[in-house]
Design an enzyme around this catalytic site. Structure first.
Site, PDB file in Angstrom:
ATOM      1  N   GLU A 116     -21.358  15.718  87.924  1.00  0.00           N
ATOM      2  CA  GLU A 116     -21.604  16.042  86.557  1.00  0.00           C
ATOM      3  C   GLU A 116     -22.983  16.959  86.709  1.00  0.00           C
ATOM      4  OE1 GLU A 116     -23.501  12.929  84.288  1.00  0.00           O
ATOM      5  OE2 GLU A 116     -23.254  14.123  82.242  1.00  0.00           O
ATOM      6  N   ARG A 127     -26.242  32.694  74.396  1.00  0.00           N
ATOM      7  CA  ARG A 127     -26.615  31.610  73.711  1.00  0.00           C
ATOM      8  C   ARG A 127     -28.105  30.738  74.168  1.00  0.00           C
ATOM      9  NH1 ARG A 127     -23.860  25.825  76.101  1.00  0.00           N
ATOM     10  NH2 ARG A 127     -24.838  25.021  74.024  1.00  0.00           N
ATOM     11  N   ALA A 143     -21.407  19.796  75.312  1.00  0.00           N
ATOM     12  CA  ALA A 143     -21.628  18.666  74.541  1.00  0.00           C
ATOM     13  C   ALA A 143     -20.645  17.639  74.519  1.00  0.00           C
ATOM     14  CB  ALA A 143     -21.543  19.259  72.979  1.00  0.00           C
ATOM     15  N   TYR A 199     -31.034  28.068  78.300  1.00  0.00           N
ATOM     16  CA  TYR A 199     -30.069  28.127  79.145  1.00  0.00           C
ATOM     17  C   TYR A 199     -30.180  29.447  80.100  1.00  0.00           C
ATOM     18  CZ  TYR A 199     -27.782  24.494  76.445  1.00  0.00           C
ATOM     19  OH  TYR A 199     -27.643  23.595  75.965  1.00  0.00           O
ATOM     20  N   ASN A 224     -19.369  20.717  84.062  1.00  0.00           N
ATOM     21  CA  ASN A 224     -20.546  20.668  83.194  1.00  0.00           C
ATOM     22  C   ASN A 224     -19.552  20.431  81.950  1.00  0.00           C
ATOM     23  OD1 ASN A 224     -22.357  21.256  81.188  1.00  0.00           O
ATOM     24  ND2 ASN A 224     -23.337  23.016  82.152  1.00  0.00           N
ATOM     25  N   ARG A 280     -34.449  16.360  76.180  1.00  0.00           N
ATOM     26  CA  ARG A 280     -34.110  17.051  74.762  1.00  0.00           C
ATOM     27  C   ARG A 280     -33.815  15.957  73.599  1.00  0.00           C
ATOM     28  NH1 ARG A 280     -29.642  21.490  76.002  1.00  0.00           N
ATOM     29  NH2 ARG A 280     -30.137  21.885  73.800  1.00  0.00           N
ATOM     30  N   HIS A 331     -25.796  19.639  84.458  1.00  0.00           N
ATOM     31  CA  HIS A 331     -26.225  20.361  83.404  1.00  0.00           C
ATOM     32  C   HIS A 331     -27.477  21.410  83.562  1.00  0.00           C
ATOM     33  CE1 HIS A 331     -24.234  17.440  80.699  1.00  0.00           C
ATOM     34  NE2 HIS A 331     -24.541  16.290  81.762  1.00  0.00           N
ATOM     35  N   PRO A 341     -17.405  23.626  76.511  1.00  0.00           N
ATOM     36  CA  PRO A 341     -17.451  24.183  75.516  1.00  0.00           C
ATOM     37  C   PRO A 341     -18.732  24.874  75.434  1.00  0.00           C
ATOM     38  CG  PRO A 341     -17.686  22.018  74.631  1.00  0.00           C
ATOM     39  CD  PRO A 341     -17.098  21.991  76.340  1.00  0.00           C
ATOM     40  N   ASN A 342     -18.815  26.248  75.030  1.00  0.00           N
ATOM     41  CA  ASN A 342     -19.849  27.242  74.791  1.00  0.00           C
ATOM     42  C   ASN A 342     -20.514  27.578  76.248  1.00  0.00           C
ATOM     43  OD1 ASN A 342     -20.007  26.883  71.730  1.00  0.00           O
ATOM     44  ND2 ASN A 342     -20.547  24.847  72.277  1.00  0.00           N
TER      45      ASN A 342
HETATM   46  C1  DQA Z   1     -25.536  21.132  78.703  1.00  0.00           C
HETATM   47  C2  DQA Z   1     -26.119  20.420  77.785  1.00  0.00           C
HETATM   48  C3  DQA Z   1     -25.488  19.832  76.461  1.00  0.00           C
HETATM   49  O1  DQA Z   1     -26.262  18.740  75.854  1.00  0.00           O
HETATM   50  C4  DQA Z   1     -24.905  20.858  75.743  1.00  0.00           C
HETATM   51  O2  DQA Z   1     -24.193  20.534  74.885  1.00  0.00           O
HETATM   52  C5  DQA Z   1     -24.530  22.101  76.554  1.00  0.00           C
HETATM   53  C6  DQA Z   1     -24.918  22.500  77.744  1.00  0.00           C
HETATM   54  C7  DQA Z   1     -26.376  21.901  79.746  1.00  0.00           C
HETATM   55  O3  DQA Z   1     -25.547  22.543  80.686  1.00  0.00           O
HETATM   56  O4  DQA Z   1     -27.660  22.094  79.909  1.00  0.00           O
HETATM   57  O5  DQA Z   1     -23.568  22.734  76.084  1.00  0.00           O
HETATM   58  O6  DQA Z   1     -24.285  20.628  79.243  1.00  0.00           O
END
Ligand code: DQA
Length: 152
Positions: free
Chosen positions: A96, A17, A75, A22, A72, A105, A98, A9-10
């Site tokens: 995994e 964003r 959230a 990011y 990735n 954070r 990020h 997501p996102n």
């Molecule tokens: C993320 C870190 C997550 O906590 C966050 O919700 C994201 C992006 C990252 O790539 O740093 O959407 O996965």
């Protein structure tokens, strides 16, 4: 060697964003200009969804015949037992990733449901986190170069 990059997501909003966290580059731009040329010997494929069930379906779809998944989960990393179960259920190794350093954070981002089900985790190297994960899979690739050792 077929590798799926799976974004949750996102992550479709990368470049727009929260740029201070990011960065200002879209994933599509990074994928086309950096990742594809860097890994000509991997068969890369990308999939993004904001929907948990679609991510689970994709893991099921590729998870018994692809050689690797770079994931990735956004959230959902911090909330989804269902994604953790899906990773445990499949055979393809998952790394995994990020973009941000989740451990630097908010405390809610320190917990990962999926991390314990993955081969390993990469966090905090910006978009380059994806490249580092792909390097892991590239090194597993059977070498094309023949090598013969002759004992004297
Ligand atoms: C993320 C870190 C997550 O906590 C966050 O919700 C994201 C992006 C990252 O790539 O740093 O959407 O996965």
């Amino acid at each position: 060697m077929k590798i799926l990059i799976l974004n949750g997501p996102n992550l479709n909003l990368l470049g727009r964003r929260e740029k201070s966290i990011y960065g200002s580059r879209s994933f599509e731009d990074y994928y086309e200009k950096d990742l594809l040329p860097a890994f000509p010997d991997l068969e890369l494929e990308c999939y993004q969804s904001n929907i948990e069930g679609e991510l689970i379906n994709k893991l099921h779809e590729v998870g018994f015949h692809y050689q690797g998944i770079v994931f990735n989960a956004g959230a959902y990393t911090h909330t989804s037992l269902a994604l953790a179960d899906a990773i445990a259920a499949i055979e393809t190794p998952v790394v995994e990733v990020h973009i941000s350093n989740v451990y630097a954070r908010e405390a809610t981002r320190h917990a990962t449901f999926i991390g314990g089900r993955c081969k390993g985790s990469i966090s905090g190297f910006g978009l380059e986190s994806y490249r580092l994960a792909l390097q892991y899979f590239e090194r597993l690739r059977p070498s094309k170069v023949g090598f013969t050792y002759t004992k004297a």
